[in-house]
Design a protein around this motif. Structure first.
Motif, PDB file in Angstrom:
ATOM      1  N   GLN A  48       0.828  -1.188   0.000  1.00  0.00           N
ATOM      2  CA  GLN A  48       0.000   0.000   0.000  1.00  0.00           C
ATOM      3  C   GLN A  48       0.870   1.248   0.000  1.00  0.00           C
ATOM      4  OE1 GLN A  48      -2.076  -3.280   0.689  1.00  0.00           O
ATOM      5  NE2 GLN A  48      -0.671  -2.622   2.315  1.00  0.00           N
ATOM      6  N   TYR A  53      -4.827   7.000  -1.261  1.00  0.00           N
ATOM      7  CA  TYR A  53      -4.104   5.771  -1.002  1.00  0.00           C
ATOM      8  C   TYR A  53      -4.282   4.821  -2.179  1.00  0.00           C
ATOM      9  CZ  TYR A  53      -8.833   4.425   0.324  1.00  0.00           C
ATOM     10  OH  TYR A  53     -10.184   4.204   0.318  1.00  0.00           O
ATOM     11  N   THR A  98      -4.460   0.743  -3.054  1.00  0.00           N
ATOM     12  CA  THR A  98      -4.546  -0.616  -2.558  1.00  0.00           C
ATOM     13  C   THR A  98      -5.443  -1.445  -3.467  1.00  0.00           C
ATOM     14  OG1 THR A  98      -5.055  -1.975  -0.624  1.00  0.00           O
ATOM     15  CG2 THR A  98      -6.532  -0.142  -1.069  1.00  0.00           C
ATOM     16  N   SER A  99      -5.224  -2.741  -3.448  1.00  0.00           N
ATOM     17  CA  SER A  99      -6.107  -3.662  -4.156  1.00  0.00           C
ATOM     18  C   SER A  99      -7.027  -4.384  -3.169  1.00  0.00           C
ATOM     19  CB  SER A  99      -5.281  -4.688  -4.938  1.00  0.00           C
ATOM     20  OG  SER A  99      -4.410  -5.379  -4.056  1.00  0.00           O
ATOM     21  N   GLU A 100      -6.856  -4.059  -1.891  1.00  0.00           N
ATOM     22  CA  GLU A 100      -7.675  -4.678  -0.863  1.00  0.00           C
ATOM     23  C   GLU A 100      -9.059  -4.044  -0.813  1.00  0.00           C
ATOM     24  OE1 GLU A 100      -6.734  -7.224   1.034  1.00  0.00           O
ATOM     25  OE2 GLU A 100      -4.742  -7.301   0.127  1.00  0.00           O
ATOM     26  N   TYR A 131     -10.311  -2.685   4.801  1.00  0.00           N
ATOM     27  CA  TYR A 131      -9.185  -2.004   5.447  1.00  0.00           C
ATOM     28  C   TYR A 131      -9.724  -0.892   6.333  1.00  0.00           C
ATOM     29  CZ  TYR A 131     -10.127   0.867   1.303  1.00  0.00           C
ATOM     30  OH  TYR A 131     -10.741   1.604   0.327  1.00  0.00           O
ATOM     31  N   LYS A 134     -10.500   6.216  -3.708  1.00  0.00           N
ATOM     32  CA  LYS A 134      -9.409   5.965  -2.760  1.00  0.00           C
ATOM     33  C   LYS A 134      -8.918   7.271  -2.159  1.00  0.00           C
ATOM     34  CE  LYS A 134      -8.194   1.692  -5.082  1.00  0.00           C
ATOM     35  NZ  LYS A 134      -7.203   0.918  -5.857  1.00  0.00           N
ATOM     36  N   ASN A 178      -4.101  -2.466   6.391  1.00  0.00           N
ATOM     37  CA  ASN A 178      -4.584  -3.636   5.664  1.00  0.00           C
ATOM     38  C   ASN A 178      -4.805  -4.755   6.672  1.00  0.00           C
ATOM     39  OD1 ASN A 178      -5.036  -5.839   4.067  1.00  0.00           O
ATOM     40  ND2 ASN A 178      -3.132  -5.676   2.902  1.00  0.00           N
TER      41      ASN A 178
END
Lengths: 115, 116
Positions: free
Chosen positions: A2, A25, A27-29, A32, A73, A96
């Motif tokens: 991240q 930010y 992220t592929s999550e 979180y 994001k 995460n």
């Protein structure tokens, strides 16, 4: 991994006015948490506000609120009725949940509240 | 209130010296952390510890080691200080229960280390 970006290294605001600090930010999550920390001249890091990614409602803590835009994001912090005691470094942080419970911090924004 | 105490607020050391940064917390927290804070880079995790005698590397462990012999104390060690280790060092602790959302970090006041 991240990354957290705070694009405003320094900001200033007049006492009693409103200011918004930006944070983005990467992220592929999907699950979180996001945080804003404050570090006044005393250096004591203080948790200001936190947001769970699966909650659509923006978090609010007294004069502090966030604008959480999950698709973009983006996680900005709005400080209303700014006070001299709000002068500090502000850090955005990403957690995460699936990666060992470790925080990733942004580079920080130095906020000066002017009388 | 949780208190996390870092033994020195300011520290000046010479290149090549062995440096100890001490951190003590008074709330029986299992987890303890050492971060490094540099302008524009935010906080970066050096090492953390889940419990006594346990340690894990963070994002930037090179040049550092840690010691956790007692639950309340977490020491950061610079084996041979270098000028690029001039920085602000922050210690933090948290309870093991829950995740970081429900059991947030508690920070010390930082040690500003200058290596000349």
């Amino acid at each position: 991994a991240q990354t957290v970006t705070q694009s405003q290294p320094e900001m200033s605001v007049q006492e009693a006015e409103t200011v918004t600090l930006s944070c983005t930010y990467d992220t592929s999550e999907n699950n979180y948490y996001l945080f804003w920390y404050k570090q006044p001249p005393s250096r004591q890091m203080i948790l200001v506000i936190r947001q769970e990614a699966y909650k659509q409602q923006n978090a609010t803590e007294n004069r502090f609120s966030v604008n959480f835009q999950k698709a973009a994001k983006s996680f900005s912090l709005k400080i209303s009725d700014s006070q001299l005691g709000d002068t500090a470094m502000y850090f955005c942080a990403f957690l995460n949940i699936n990666a060992g419970n470790m925080l990733t911090f942004g580079g920080g924004t130095r906020l000066m509240v002017k009388p | 209130d949780v208190k996390v105490t870092q033994s020195s607020r300011y520290l000046v050391k010479r290149t090549g010296e062995k440096v100890f940064l001490e951190c003590v917390q008074d709330m029986d927290h299992e987890n303890m952390f050492w971060y490094r804070q540099d302008p524009g880079l935010g906080l970066r995790l050096i090492y953390f510890s889940y419990d006594v005698k346990m340690k894990e590397k963070g994002d930037i462990p090179e040049g550092y080691s840690v010691s956790r012999e007692k639950k309340e104390r977490f020491s950061l060690i610079l084996e041979s200080a270098s000028t690029n280790q001039t920085s602000m060092y922050l210690c933090a602790s948290r309870s093991l229960g829950g995740d970081l959302y429900n059991s947030p970090l508690h920070f010390g006041n930082g040690t500003r280390l200058t290596v000349t």
